[in-house]
Structures are given as structure tokens and as C-alpha cells.
Design an enzyme around this catalytic site. Structure first.
Site, mmCIF file in Angstrom:
data_model
loop_
_atom_site.group_PDB
_atom_site.id
_atom_site.type_symbol
_atom_site.label_atom_id
_atom_site.label_comp_id
_atom_site.label_asym_id
_atom_site.label_seq_id
_atom_site.Cartn_x
_atom_site.Cartn_y
_atom_site.Cartn_z
ATOM 1 N N GLU A 18 -9.847 -38.519 -16.899
ATOM 2 C CA GLU A 18 -8.885 -39.518 -17.350
ATOM 3 C C GLU A 18 -7.829 -39.716 -16.252
ATOM 4 O O GLU A 18 -7.934 -40.640 -15.482
ATOM 5 C CB GLU A 18 -8.252 -39.093 -18.683
ATOM 6 C CG GLU A 18 -7.410 -40.185 -19.294
ATOM 7 C CD GLU A 18 -7.193 -40.013 -20.798
ATOM 8 O OE1 GLU A 18 -7.790 -39.124 -21.405
ATOM 9 O OE2 GLU A 18 -6.396 -40.785 -21.345
ATOM 10 N N GLU A 74 -0.738 -30.932 -24.258
ATOM 11 C CA GLU A 74 -0.832 -32.253 -24.884
ATOM 12 C C GLU A 74 -0.610 -32.155 -26.399
ATOM 13 O O GLU A 74 0.016 -33.020 -27.001
ATOM 14 C CB GLU A 74 -2.219 -32.840 -24.603
ATOM 15 C CG GLU A 74 -2.466 -34.204 -25.208
ATOM 16 C CD GLU A 74 -3.802 -34.794 -24.763
ATOM 17 O OE1 GLU A 74 -4.701 -34.005 -24.410
ATOM 18 O OE2 GLU A 74 -3.947 -36.021 -24.771
HETATM 19 C C1 RAM Z 1 -4.576 -40.239 -24.409
HETATM 20 C C2 RAM Z 1 -3.565 -39.411 -23.689
HETATM 21 C C3 RAM Z 1 -2.347 -40.178 -23.229
HETATM 22 C C4 RAM Z 1 -1.864 -41.135 -24.282
HETATM 23 C C5 RAM Z 1 -2.975 -42.014 -24.769
HETATM 24 C C6 RAM Z 1 -2.559 -42.941 -25.870
HETATM 25 O O1 RAM Z 1 -5.516 -40.720 -23.555
HETATM 26 O O2 RAM Z 1 -3.130 -38.414 -24.584
HETATM 27 O O3 RAM Z 1 -1.347 -39.244 -22.959
HETATM 28 O O4 RAM Z 1 -0.821 -41.912 -23.779
HETATM 29 O O5 RAM Z 1 -4.057 -41.245 -25.231
#
Ligand code: RAM
Length: 899
Positions: free
Chosen positions: A470, A748
């Protein structure tokens, strides 16, 4: 003694490649005396370091400005080095003023894209045609013969893909991942290198490795490739000035040659495959070549998009030694670097030609202590190196980086020698500006984790995570963390660059893509029919420039972004049937909030409440920006608009008797933080927030949207006690819970690792994600109490209001601002004594609120009564509160706390 320090151009020390017509100069004033204010300055700019013939001399200019002084009197020439120095006058200085600052310089770049006479060159189209060569990285080269003495030489270069330049086999410079990640269709940066010292008389070989990078390598979680283009290419210009006054230019063109390098594969997510047996002796002259070189092909690419690089490059910032080697229950040999880090491993290895070693990188071990790659998803994070068999071989990769603490080793001889491995930490080379420490070791670890989350995710763009497939410039994450980031490091150049891309990628209607730089539109499938403009994500367009303005006084950036900021709020205005409510479209909501429905990522707070709240906030910030930029008529229009949004918000979300209809922590937090409720309704929201926390036994349930403001809102509501309680909780969910689970970066998810040691999930579980690190803002601006003042931004005026609370006995923050170092510390001593130490830099001033001080008469500064103290220009003494106006200097206050 008054001394001038840190003379900078566009925030940078002696930058090369400045293309703005009017760069800005800043300096700091240091002195042992208190109350130092600049009354005048003199700035000289010269083509010579001796300042013989000045191109500009301001003379004694009666101005107090020492930050962002615009050089608007000189017409700058391209490819020219300008030396500059400054002296200042302050009260009490003699007529001559201070001594001159050290001499600094900046050097202009090509300034105009028409100066690019080079051609874009690429490996031939049939390069890497065989299957085993399919991912091979090409090496391009040319030779240059120098026949006379060189006075100076500069390389100007950029690439589609990534490039690494070499000079007779040695890497040029220490910039990595150049030319940096921008919205490649619209903006492409170039770099400048001073190679004067390399250009001795003789023949030199110049080489360029051309990696895929973000441009054409795999990007995003859908395994997309060639996001911006399918062909890696180089644009290169070497300008040589000889002692005899003549000049030469060496350019990339079809005289160059291409061959396969020893890098068989290099991908940002996946790592690198390298066969040292394929290394070429490509620089000792054509004759030494054992393989056939092919001519390069030239390609056409628009040069008009080439632009100056304004941020610091990614560079190796520090080196970590592994702390242990582990044998896992499954039998793997794993290095532990003791810190979740971003970069790569540099290693030494010895063995037979053709022997292969492998390193794989992971963030955590699982509950059983085994190597765990689940959360890295499809990113392979694998380095494979095949030995050439020539004694000690050293390797580090080129066009890839890994997020890891643990490294699984395969093919290395036992016993493993830890000395043969080093973790090279890479990030944008920003100046560290913030330090925080307090009496609680776990809170200090939390601060450490915030700093490392920033290091790992500020790799040229602000990313959500640095390890899985990502690593994107998610706008929401960036806006949530930017305030904290601006305390920890000087992020002004970094965000100046990123905001240019945000502006470039903004949709025609004013919408903001989910991540910047944006990927191609098809990528967005799965988010509904749009991949842009979620509330709290798109608001990065407004919040980020405003934050940089407040923290660094950067009005030029605010002006540059002003239209983009306006377009974003105009976009929202056009969304629903009621232009003052935002209740349409897709929103991420309170992402990862703990009050979500089972198996959902989205917290319970209604998305239209979040959207309308952010809408109001953004309009209020654009109004402030208009005021700061002197756009008076705009201010009125925006203020009226803001009022209407608040009215619409209250109509929709406030019951007639004054309670918020959405009973979540995040709803109360947003309404309070953004000033959407007042009077009795405000008190009710404050009480409700406390009640909701109590229901959770004083724990949060907030996600990405609510968390950053939770503690600031509590402190503002006079509930510092509760804010401290949240900070110091150690059981799940809390900031310190992760610390008890051994975290060295911010997670996260609140429950990335659950209490039973199992993982939240494989699918989206980063252990290096800075969003919840936004608590850092509260540590600096409430616990230690250092806040900027939007009326005098850049910490020209510092608001210092330390807020001691239960559970800590002392705290200290130290912040390097544009004016110099600000310090704020408090310490509870025995018998209720409070000690406050404060430093205010030269040419700045501060308003200090002494916490828990009863009366000014009780307070001593270094043993002296306040009224006798130099540097204090005013004392406001009200019942139970003492506020002081301070000039620059160091102060040490002591008094009996009323608690
Ligand atoms: C995921 C990640 C990112 C977030 C998006 C909406 O890919 O957690 O941090 O901003 O979602």
C-alpha cells in the site's frame, strides 16, 4: 553578545537547484541577554564568498523581520551560486550592529525548462526480452573526457522511474529514490549534483541505473503496474565550466549505451534480486567490456513538467545494529533490530560464487514467536543476493525499501555474526525539531514511537504505512498527523512539495483524491463510483497549508494553496441539496473506531455529522487564511458561510433542548473542537463526553477522526484529569496498551495485537501507521504547553501554557522553531512547590501562563521577585492565575502550587 545562527534559504542549508525567482532567507538570533528584538538588518548577496561585488546590499533596513525575508530585489541568473550573509541591530548594540553571520549560499538551477537540451534515453525496447531478464534493471553509460582544468561542474538530472548515478563506479550523492514521487503526469522533479571535485583531467565513465520505482513498478494493493508510464528513462545534463572561461555540456543522447545490470529485479514492495556474478567492470573503459553494449533509444517526454525539488531528499538517516539473533520455534534464523524501522539491511557475506542468501522482512513475530508475514500482505520484502565468490562482499539494495523489525535469514553460515548486519534507516532528510520527555517511561516510549512512525512514513510522501502493498499518500492520515509532525521535525519543505501534488491532482470540480499523488482512476474501483473527496480526508487540502502557516509562518505556501483550499470547500458546497450540510457521497467516517458494527471498519458516528463538522472547520480555516493573506472581502463571505453551516449543523444534529443527537465520543469531540456547539449545548457535550468515557471505564472508542482531538478537547473543557487518565491507561484500548505489547512504532489498530496475543486480522494490520500518533500534538501543546499563535505565526509569538496533570511529576518539551529553540518544562517538587523553566528565542516573545500559581507575589524567578525580573514586560495577576509577557531569554520560576 548577539549572534546570528542558522542562516537558511527556503528552509535549507546551502541548497542547490533553487528555481523560484524570489527565494526567502531566514536566520536566528542568539543571545545570553533577555528581551532581544531585531530592529534592523542588513543582507548582502554576492557572487563571491568574499562579498567583493555584491549583487545586492539591503543596507541597514529598519525591519524586525528575520524569517522568510524575500529576496525580491535581484534578478537571479540560472546555474549561479549566490553567497549571502546578514547582520542585525538590536537595542543596545553599537552603531555597527552584530558581527556578520557565517556566509551561506544558495545556487540556482536551470530555472527554465527550455534549458534542457538533453534527450530522454531509455534501454532499447527489446531489453530484458528473455524470461530470466524480464525484470532486470538496465544500466546506461557514457564516457566523458576532460582535457583542461575544471572550475566547476554540475549534473542536472531526472528520470521516469528511479535513477542512481555513478561516477567511475561510485554512487553520486546520497539521495535515494530520486527523482522523488510526484504526480508524474504533471510534475517531475530534477536533482542537482556538484561534481567539481570528480572532474580531474582524463576520461570518466558516467553510469545510471534505472529502476521502476513508483513510476512503473507495482503500486497499490491491486498489483497494478505502470501507473504513470511503461518506460523508464533518464534525462541528464552535465555542465562543465573550465578555468579558462569556456564551457561544455554533456547530455544524455543516443551516444549512450545500455546493458543489463546485476540487479535482476527491484520493486518498492517486493525487494531486490541481485547476482553479483553479473557485475560489470563498466567504467574502466570500453575495452574492458566483456559483454556487448547496445545503443540506447531516445524517447519523447514533455520537459515542461520538470520542476525544482523543494523538499529534502530521502537519505540514510541513521544506522541500527541488530540486538539479537533468534531461532524461532519453526526453526527460522531471525535478526531482531529492536526497533520497527524503515529502510533496508546492509550486510556482509562471504562464500562461494553462485551461493545465494536471502533476507525477508517482517514487523512482528506471532504469538508463538514465529516469523510473521501475514500483515505485509502481497509485499514480499525479500532481498536475494547471489555471491560472486571474491572474499567479503557487501550489499545494500537500490530501488526498494522495507518496513521491519525482524529479518529472516536464509543461506547465511552459522553462527550468525551480528556485526555483519546493519539496519539503514531511510527517510526524507528533515531537521528534527521536537523533543519531549516526562516522568513516565511508557509515555516517553509513546513519544519515541510517534517519532519513529514519522520517520518510517515520511519517505518522500506522507504515507499510511511503509511495509504492506500500500504505502500510499493517504490524505486523511496526513491531515490528522501534520500538527504532531510539525512539532517533531521541520516538515515545511516536505509538505510544500506534497501540497503541490495535491493541487495538481485536485479534480476539476475541486475534489481531493484519497491519496496524493493519485494513482490512475481505474484503481479506485471498489470505493463506489468515486475515489476522491471523503470528509476528513479531502480536508487535508485546507488543514495542511494552514498548519504549515501557523507553525512556520509560511504565507507564500498559504497563498499558493489558497485557490485549491477554496475549490475544496466549493466542491462540498455543490454536493447536497442543502449547500450547508454535507450528507451525500462516500466517506470513510470515523475509520477504525471501536464503536463500529462487527466486521466493519467504520466507527458508529454518523458520517454526515463528520462530513458537516469538517466542512464547517475547513470553511473557518479558509476564512482565517483569507484574513492572514489580507483578502478582506473574502473574510466576510467566508464568515457568513461558516455561520450558515453551523446553523445547519445544529438544526440537523442538535435536539431542541440542546443535546447532540449522535451519542458517540467522536461526535462530541468534533462538535467541541470545531466550535459547533456553544453555551449550554457545549457544556452538555462536554458532560456527555465524560459520561461516554466513564461508560468505558475511562477508555476511548474513537477512530482516526475522533482520536487526534480527544485529549485537546478534554483539556480545553477543564478536564485535564480525564485527558491524563486516557493517556496513562495501560489496558486495552489505549495508547500505552501497545507499549505493554512491545510496540516501537504506532499501530494502525488499537487491537493490532489482542490481549491474548493473537492479531486483529491479516488484511489491514499495520504496526507502523502514524494516525493515532496525533496524541503527540497534545503532549507538546498541552502537557508541555507550547502553542503557535496564528496572529504571529511561526512562533514569533509563542503561547506557553503548561498543563500539569495527575500521574506525571514533570514534563519538558524543546522545540526548534524558525526563531530558535523554545523550551517549556514543569516539575512538581516536594511540598507542593512548582518549578517552571521556559526559553524564548531571540526576536520572538511569549505569553506564559503559570500553572497552579495563585498570585504573582508568590512567584520567584531565579530567586527574584517578578517585578524585579528582566525580560518580563507585563504581569497579569488575577485570582488563581498568573500570566506573564516574556521577551527572549531563559527563565526559571518557582512557587507554591495551589493544588
Ligand atoms: C487504509 C489505511 C489508511 C486509511 C484508509 C482509509 O488503507 O488504513 O490509513 O486512510 O484505509
Amino acid at each position: 553578545m548577539v549572534q546570528i545562527a542558522k542562516v537558511r534559504c527556503e528552509y535549507l542549508k546551502n541548497p542547490l537547484g533553487i528555481d523560484v525567482p524570489h527565494p526567502r532567507i531566514s536566520w536566528q538570533i542568539q543571545s545570553d541577554e533577555r528581551g532581544i528584538q531585531q530592529q534592523a538588518y542588513q543582507l548582502q548577496v554576492s557572487l563571491e564568498p568574499e562579498f567583493g561585488h555584491n549583487v545586492w546590499d539591503s543596507g541597514q533596513n529598519a525591519s524586525g523581520q528575520s524569517v522568510h525575508v524575500v529576496l525580491d530585489q535581484i534578478e537571479l541568473q540560472a546555474r549561479t551560486r549566490y553567497y549571502y550573509r546578514v547582520k542585525v541591530w538590536t537595542a543596545g548594540l553599537s552603531l555597527e550592529g552584530s558581527v556578520w553571520s557565517e556566509t551561506a549560499y544558495f545556487e540556482t538551477g536551470l530555472m527554465d525548462y527550455s534549458a534542457w537540451t538533453a534527450e530522454w534515453i531509455s534501454a532499447p525496447s527489446d531489453f530484458a526480452a528473455t524470461e530470466e531478464d524480464a525484470e532486470r534493471i538496465p544500466l546506461l553509460r557514457t564516457f566523458v573526457t576532460v582535457e583542461k582544468m575544471v572550475k566547476s561542474a554540475r549534473i542536472y538530472a531526472t528520470a521516469l522511474g528511479m535513477y542512481e548515478l555513478q561516477w567511475n563506479g561510485n554512487r553520486i550523492g546520497d539521495d535515494y529514490f530520486t527523482p522523488g514521487w510526484t504526480s508524474y503526469g504533471k510534475r517531475l522533479q530534477y536533482q542537482v549534483y556538484d561534481v567539481t571535485d570528480q572532474l580531474a583531467v582524463g576520461t570518466h565513465a558516467i553510469g545510471a541505473l534505472l529502476g521502476n520505482g513508483w513510476y512503473k513498478g507495482e503500486l497499490g494493493w491491486k498489483q497494478e503496474k505502470e501507473t504513470y508510464g511503461s518506460r523508464a528513462a533518464l534525462l541528464f545534463q552535465l555542465h562543465i565550466s573550465y578555468e579558462d572561461g569556456t564551457e561544455d555540456i554533456v547530455v544524455s543522447n543516443n551516444d549512450w549505451q545500455a546493458a543489463g545490470s546485476a540487479i535482476l529485479m527491484s520493486e518498492m514492495y517486493h525487494g531486490e534480486r541481485y547476482d553479483a556474478r553479473l557485475e560489470l567492470d563498466w567504467h574502466s573503459g570500453q575495452a574492458a567490456d566483456s559483454i556487448a553494449w547496445q545503443p540506447v533509444e531516445t524517447i519523447i517526454h514533455p520537459n515542461s513538467i520538470i520542476t525544482q525539488q523543494v523538499n529534502e531528499s530521502v537519505r540514510p538517516a541513521e544506522t541500527l545494529k541488530p540486538i539479537a539473533v533468534i531461532q524461532t520455534p519453526e526453526g527460522d534464523t531471525v535478526l531482531d533490530f529492536g526497533q520497527n524501522m524503515v529502510g533496508w539491511v546492509k550486510f556482509e557475506v562471504e562464500g562461494a560464487a553462485g551461493h545465494r542468501v536471502e533476507l525477508q522482512h517482517a514487523e512482528v513475530l506471532d504469538h508463538a514467536g514465529n516469523f510473521y508475514m501475514g500483515n505485509i500482505r502481497r509485499a514480499e520484502q525479500r532481498i536475494q543476493y547471489t555471491l560472486k565468490g571474491s572474499g567479503k562482499e557487501t550489499f545494500e539494495p537500490h530501488f526498494t525499501f522495507q518496513g521491519f523489525r525482524y529479518v529472516k535469514l536464509t543461506g547465511f553460515k552459522a553462527p550468525i555474526n551480528l556485526e555483519a548486519f546493519r539496519g539503514i534507516v531511510l527517510h526524507s532528510d528533515m531537521e528534527r525539531t521536537g523533543f519531549f520527555e516526562c516522568s513516565d517511561a511508557k509515555v516517553n516510549q509513546l513519544h519515541h514511537n510517534i517519532v519513529w512512525g514519522q520517520k518510517g512514513n515520511f519517505v518522500d510522501v506522507p504515507t499510511d504505512c511503509p511495509q504492506r502493498d500500500e504505502r500510499l499518500g493517504w490524505t486523511g492520515d496526513a491531515q490528522m498527523f501534520i500538527r504532531t509532525a510539525s512539532y517533531v521535525m521541520n516538515v515545511a519543505p516536505f509538505f510544500t512539495k506534497w501540497l503541490q501534488d495535491l493541487k495538481a491532482d485536485q479534480t476539476r470540480e475541486g475534489g481531493i483524491p484519497f491519496y496524493i499523488p493519485n494513482l490512475k482512476p481505474e484503481f479506485s474501483e471498489g470505493w463506489g463510483d468515486t475515489s476522491h473527496s471523503s470528509a476528513a480526508w479531502g480536508d487535508a487540502a485546507v488543514i495542511c497549508p494552514w498548519t504549515i502557516y501557523e507553525a512556520y509562518g509560511d504565507a507564500r505556501l498559504l497563498e499558493a494553496q489558497y485557490d485549491s483550499m477554496n475549490q475544496w470547500i466549493q466542491y462540498i458546497y455543490g454536493q447536497g441539496s442543502n449547500p450547508y450540510l454535507w450528507n451525500t457521497g462516500f466517506h470513510f467516517g470515523d475509520w477504525l473506531g471501536l464503536d463500529s458494527k462487527p466486521n466493519s471498519y467504520v466507527g458508529a458516528t454518523d458520517r454526515d455529522l463528520i462530513a458537516t463538522a469538517y466542512y464547517a472547520y475547513s470553511v473557518s480555516l479558509v476564512a482565517k487564511a483569507a484574513k492572514a493573506l489580507g483578502k478582506e472581502t473574502e473574510v466576510e463571505r467566508l464568515a457568513a458561510w461558516h455561520k450558515q453551516i453551523i446553523a445547519a449543523f445544529q438544526h440537523e444534529f442538535l435536539t431542541p433542548s440542546g443535546r447532540l443527537s449522535v451519542p458517540t465520543q467522536t461526535a462530541q469531540v468534533l462538535a467541541l473542537r470545531f466550535g459547533l456547539v456553544s453555551g449550554a449545548a457545549k457544556e452538555r457535550a462536554e458532560q456527555k463526553l465524560a459520561e461516554l468515557l466513564k461508560e468505558q471505564d475511562d477508555h476511548l472508542t474513537t477512530g482516526f477522526v475522533g482520536t487526534p482531538y480527544l485529549n485537546p478537547v478534554l483539556s480545553e473543557a477543564g478536564r485535564n484529569d480525564l485527558a491524563y487518565r486516557l493517556l496513562l491507561q495501560e489496558d486495552y484500548p489505549s495508547w500505552l496498551y501497545q507499549i505493554t505489547k512491545g510496540a516501537t512504532t504506532i499501530w494502525e489498530h488499537w487491537d493490532g495485537i489482542k490481549e491474548d496475543g493473537s492479531f486483529w486480522s491479516e488484511d489491514m494490520n499495520s504496526f507502523n501507521h502514524y494516525a493515532y500518533g496525533a496524541i503527540g500534538e497534545w503532549l507538546y501543546s498541552y502537557v508541555a504547553g507550547i502553542q503557535p499563535d496564528e496572529e504571529e505565526p511561526g512562533f514569533k509569538h509563542v503561547k506557553i501554557s503548561p498543563q500539569p496533570g495527575p500521574g506525571l511529576t514533570w514534563a519538558e518539551a524543546r522545540l526548534t522553531t524558525m526563531y530558535g529553540v523554545v523550551v517549556s518544562s514543569w516539575r512538581r517538587k516536594e511540598a507542593g512547590r512548582m518549578e517552571i523553566q521556559v526559553t524564548v528565542p531571540g526576536n520572538a516573545r511569549a505569553t506564559l501562563k503559570l500553572p497552579e500559581a495563585q498570585a504573582a507575589a508568590d512567584v520567584l524567578e531565579n530567586g527574584t521577585a517578578l517585578s524585579q525580573t528582566a525580560g518580563i514586560t507585563a504581569i497579569y495577576d488575577e485570582a488563581g492565575s498568573v500570566t506573564l509577557e516574556l521577551g527572549s531569554g531563559q527563565y526559571h520560576f518557582a512557587y507554591d502550587s495551589y493544588l
